[in-house]
Design a protein around this motif. Structure first.
Motif, mmCIF file in Angstrom:
data_model
loop_
_atom_site.group_PDB
_atom_site.id
_atom_site.type_symbol
_atom_site.label_atom_id
_atom_site.label_comp_id
_atom_site.label_asym_id
_atom_site.label_seq_id
_atom_site.Cartn_x
_atom_site.Cartn_y
_atom_site.Cartn_z
ATOM 1 N N HIS A 19 1.172 19.238 -22.089
ATOM 2 C CA HIS A 19 0.961 18.812 -23.475
ATOM 3 C C HIS A 19 0.115 17.546 -23.438
ATOM 4 C CE1 HIS A 19 1.866 17.346 -27.557
ATOM 5 N NE2 HIS A 19 2.054 18.626 -27.827
ATOM 6 N N ASP A 20 -1.098 17.636 -23.965
ATOM 7 C CA ASP A 20 -2.035 16.515 -23.967
ATOM 8 C C ASP A 20 -1.600 15.504 -25.021
ATOM 9 O OD1 ASP A 20 -4.443 14.897 -24.653
ATOM 10 O OD2 ASP A 20 -5.375 16.193 -23.153
ATOM 11 N N THR A 21 -1.331 14.254 -24.593
ATOM 12 C CA THR A 21 -0.830 13.249 -25.537
ATOM 13 C C THR A 21 -1.908 12.803 -26.507
ATOM 14 O OG1 THR A 21 -1.341 11.445 -23.995
ATOM 15 C CG2 THR A 21 0.850 12.430 -23.853
ATOM 16 N N GLY A 22 -3.174 12.825 -26.084
ATOM 17 C CA GLY A 22 -4.261 12.403 -26.962
ATOM 18 C C GLY A 22 -4.588 13.432 -28.025
ATOM 19 N N LYS A 23 -4.552 14.719 -27.652
ATOM 20 C CA LYS A 23 -4.881 15.787 -28.590
ATOM 21 C C LYS A 23 -3.645 16.318 -29.313
ATOM 22 C CE LYS A 23 -8.753 17.223 -25.673
ATOM 23 N NZ LYS A 23 -9.784 16.612 -26.538
ATOM 24 N N ASP A 24 -2.451 15.895 -28.847
ATOM 25 C CA ASP A 24 -1.189 16.348 -29.419
ATOM 26 C C ASP A 24 -1.139 17.873 -29.472
ATOM 27 O OD1 ASP A 24 1.357 16.121 -30.485
ATOM 28 O OD2 ASP A 24 0.659 16.013 -32.561
ATOM 29 N N ASP A 25 -1.482 18.498 -28.357
ATOM 30 C CA ASP A 25 -1.495 19.955 -28.300
ATOM 31 C C ASP A 25 -1.389 20.384 -26.842
ATOM 32 O OD1 ASP A 25 -1.581 22.540 -29.130
ATOM 33 O OD2 ASP A 25 -3.705 22.562 -29.665
ATOM 34 N N TRP A 26 -1.020 21.664 -26.635
ATOM 35 C CA TRP A 26 -0.935 22.209 -25.293
ATOM 36 C C TRP A 26 -2.330 22.469 -24.744
ATOM 37 C CZ3 TRP A 26 3.439 22.468 -22.491
ATOM 38 C CH2 TRP A 26 4.652 22.309 -23.183
ATOM 39 N N ARG A 27 -2.511 22.196 -23.460
ATOM 40 C CA ARG A 27 -3.778 22.430 -22.799
ATOM 41 C C ARG A 27 -3.522 23.005 -21.395
ATOM 42 N NH1 ARG A 27 -5.423 21.893 -27.175
ATOM 43 N NH2 ARG A 27 -7.184 20.621 -27.936
ATOM 44 N N ILE A 28 -4.545 23.699 -20.875
ATOM 45 C CA ILE A 28 -4.491 24.264 -19.532
ATOM 46 C C ILE A 28 -5.609 23.628 -18.709
ATOM 47 C CG2 ILE A 28 -4.695 26.370 -18.155
ATOM 48 C CD1 ILE A 28 -3.707 27.889 -20.634
ATOM 49 N N TYR A 29 -5.265 23.127 -17.515
ATOM 50 C CA TYR A 29 -6.238 22.450 -16.662
ATOM 51 C C TYR A 29 -6.270 23.124 -15.285
ATOM 52 C CZ TYR A 29 -5.451 18.827 -20.176
ATOM 53 O OH TYR A 29 -5.317 18.143 -21.367
ATOM 54 N N ARG A 30 -7.468 23.410 -14.812
ATOM 55 C CA ARG A 30 -7.614 23.939 -13.461
ATOM 56 C C ARG A 30 -7.441 22.809 -12.458
ATOM 57 N NH1 ARG A 30 -12.717 27.926 -12.884
ATOM 58 N NH2 ARG A 30 -12.898 26.633 -10.993
ATOM 59 N N LEU A 31 -6.609 23.048 -11.440
ATOM 60 C CA LEU A 31 -6.297 21.981 -10.498
ATOM 61 C C LEU A 31 -7.497 21.577 -9.652
ATOM 62 C CD1 LEU A 31 -3.386 22.515 -11.383
ATOM 63 C CD2 LEU A 31 -2.697 22.263 -9.000
ATOM 64 N N ASP A 32 -8.428 22.508 -9.407
ATOM 65 C CA ASP A 32 -9.583 22.146 -8.596
ATOM 66 C C ASP A 32 -10.535 21.220 -9.351
ATOM 67 O OD1 ASP A 32 -9.928 24.871 -9.961
ATOM 68 O OD2 ASP A 32 -12.004 24.319 -9.557
ATOM 69 N N ARG A 33 -10.308 21.029 -10.654
ATOM 70 C CA ARG A 33 -11.132 20.116 -11.447
ATOM 71 C C ARG A 33 -10.420 18.799 -11.734
ATOM 72 N NH1 ARG A 33 -13.227 24.531 -15.987
ATOM 73 N NH2 ARG A 33 -14.523 25.782 -14.566
ATOM 74 N N ILE A 34 -9.225 18.644 -11.183
ATOM 75 C CA ILE A 34 -8.435 17.423 -11.394
ATOM 76 C C ILE A 34 -8.610 16.493 -10.200
ATOM 77 C CG2 ILE A 34 -6.092 16.498 -11.542
ATOM 78 C CD1 ILE A 34 -5.296 18.942 -13.143
ATOM 79 N N THR A 35 -8.859 15.208 -10.480
ATOM 80 C CA THR A 35 -8.923 14.200 -9.427
ATOM 81 C C THR A 35 -8.140 12.958 -9.859
ATOM 82 O OG1 THR A 35 -11.004 13.341 -10.341
ATOM 83 C CG2 THR A 35 -11.167 14.952 -8.550
ATOM 84 N N HIS A 36 -7.719 12.204 -8.877
ATOM 85 C CA HIS A 36 -7.022 10.921 -9.084
ATOM 86 C C HIS A 36 -5.792 11.038 -10.001
ATOM 87 C CE1 HIS A 36 -11.419 9.852 -8.517
ATOM 88 N NE2 HIS A 36 -10.845 9.413 -7.406
ATOM 89 N N PRO A 37 -4.872 11.972 -9.722
ATOM 90 C CA PRO A 37 -3.645 12.012 -10.529
ATOM 91 C C PRO A 37 -2.797 10.772 -10.275
ATOM 92 C CG PRO A 37 -3.442 13.464 -8.636
ATOM 93 C CD PRO A 37 -4.860 12.964 -8.631
ATOM 94 N N ALA A 38 -2.286 10.171 -11.351
ATOM 95 C CA ALA A 38 -1.508 8.933 -11.221
ATOM 96 C C ALA A 38 -0.294 8.993 -12.131
ATOM 97 C CB ALA A 38 -2.375 7.726 -11.580
ATOM 98 N N PRO A 39 0.921 9.000 -11.577
ATOM 99 C CA PRO A 39 2.116 8.954 -12.412
ATOM 100 C C PRO A 39 2.220 7.629 -13.155
ATOM 101 C CG PRO A 39 2.691 8.984 -10.062
ATOM 102 C CD PRO A 39 1.212 9.050 -10.145
ATOM 103 N N THR A 40 2.756 7.672 -14.366
ATOM 104 C CA THR A 40 2.856 6.465 -15.184
ATOM 105 C C THR A 40 4.224 5.816 -15.122
ATOM 106 O OG1 THR A 40 3.542 7.717 -17.140
ATOM 107 C CG2 THR A 40 1.160 7.422 -16.787
ATOM 108 N N GLY A 41 5.213 6.532 -14.583
ATOM 109 C CA GLY A 41 6.570 6.010 -14.564
ATOM 110 C C GLY A 41 7.325 6.246 -15.842
ATOM 111 N N ARG A 42 6.664 6.831 -16.842
ATOM 112 C CA ARG A 42 7.324 7.082 -18.124
ATOM 113 C C ARG A 42 7.768 8.536 -18.207
ATOM 114 N NH1 ARG A 42 4.702 7.091 -24.216
ATOM 115 N NH2 ARG A 42 6.633 7.656 -25.281
ATOM 116 N N ARG A 43 9.060 8.740 -18.353
ATOM 117 C CA ARG A 43 9.604 10.097 -18.478
ATOM 118 C C ARG A 43 9.843 10.425 -19.942
ATOM 119 N NH1 ARG A 43 14.165 10.420 -13.736
ATOM 120 N NH2 ARG A 43 13.004 9.250 -12.165
#
Length: 320
Positions: A190-214
């Motif tokens: 769920h994209d927080t900026g678009k307030d909607d569900w989104r699908i992302y291909r993992l091969d196009r994702i870089t620099h994932p960073a957890p925020t610590g917020r659950r």
């Protein structure tokens, strides 16, 4: 109530390994003991080298933290066999995982009980893996594990994303599920900026960073993550349009093109449409060839040209 202390501690360790965090009350209920007994058993685990951390909050709790050395894992028979078989056939779509999987398998087999080692050996002796050189996109294991942890913990994560049009943009999402399909990995979030569900291909994702917020877990639309991702992939924009009207029932065609089930629509008992649209002309040709029945085609000029070229090449190859 678990009165045997070694058995109770093994059960406690097994519980700590199955979830990110447990409250003391939950552990006491699962073990059938008092909170004081749980605290003593936690102290014993720490003395044995297990990095069990206390957590803050309304009731407080415990979690098994990462340490400098990984302590022994507790696996039942079915889990041990499942992991061994998975390692034997692992690495599809993941960069550099073939050698890593074999090293992990060798370590696991060294400590398997004889009764389980025989089962795994039998499976390996009876199984042959055909390895194809992958030309498709590959996913970095670090990206996969970071996203998997965020899904498990319902933790908001940020990453950089390359879109289909090669644009780059930061994303901040609530990850829900990882879905593997057709040699590709997808993150459903769920994209927080678009307030909607989104699908992302993992091969196009870089620099994932957890925020610590659950955050509380969200329910995927329709309740089925795989079905949701499949439907979105089927309706995503593609470069080449190709719609076939096929002289066969929808059920007949679904059995031949199971991967396109959501793109097959019945017209009547003996006719259906198949949306073979794709970004690659060769895949459209392959899809239409699998139909193996007569059809009419409504498609872009590039599709017609490619099919004619393919047909002429085939005729030339089969000519006397």
């Amino acid at each position: 109530m678990t009165t045997d202390m070694p058995a109770r501690m093994l059960r406690l360790l097994s519980l700590l390994q199955t979830r990110r965090e447990w409250s003391g009350t939950e552990l006491a209920d699962r073990l059938g003991v008092t909170g004081r007994t749980v605290r003593r058993d936690i102290d014993r685990l720490r003395e044995l080298g297990y990095p069990v951390e206390g957590t803050t909050g309304h009731a407080g709790g415990y979690r098994l933290a990462s340490g400098t050395d990984m302590p022994p894992l507790l696996l039942d028979d079915d889990e041990a066999v499942a992991i061994a078989v998975a390692l034997r056939t692992a690495a599809g779509g993941l960069t550099g995982m073939e050698e890593t999987s074999l090293r992990a398998l060798a370590k696991l087999e060294q400590v398997l009980p004889q009764r389980l080692r025989g089962q795994v050996t039998a499976l390996q002796d009876a199984t042959v893996t055909i390895t194809w050189e992958s030309r498709g996109p590959r996913v970095e294991p670090a990206v996969l594990t970071a996203l998997a942890a965020a899904c498990r913990d319902h933790e908001i994560i940020t990453f950089d994303y390359t879109t289909r049009t090669r644009d780059h943009a930061p994303r901040r999402v609530e990850p829900a599920h990882l879905v593997a399909s057709g040699g590709l990995w997808y993150l459903l979030a769920h994209d927080t900026g678009k307030d909607d569900w989104r699908i992302y291909r993992l091969d196009r994702i870089t620099h994932p960073a957890p925020t610590g917020r659950r955050v509380p877990a969200r329910t995927v639309p329709g309740g089925d993550p795989a079905a949701y991702v499949t439907s979105k992939i089927a309706t995503a924009p593609v470069r080449h349009r190709a719609l076939a009207t096929v002289r066969a029932s929808a059920d007949t065609i679904r059995k031949r093109t199971w991967a396109l089930a959501d793109r097959i629509q019945p017209l009547d008992a003996h006719t259906c449409t198949v949306d073979a649209s794709d970004n690659h002309l060769s895949r459209i040709t392959q899809t239409l060839a699998v139909l193996d029945v007569d059809y009419t085609l409504d498609a872009d000029p590039a599709v017609h040209d490619h099919l004619r070229t393919t047909a002429l090449r085939t005729l030339h190859a089969t000519a006397p």
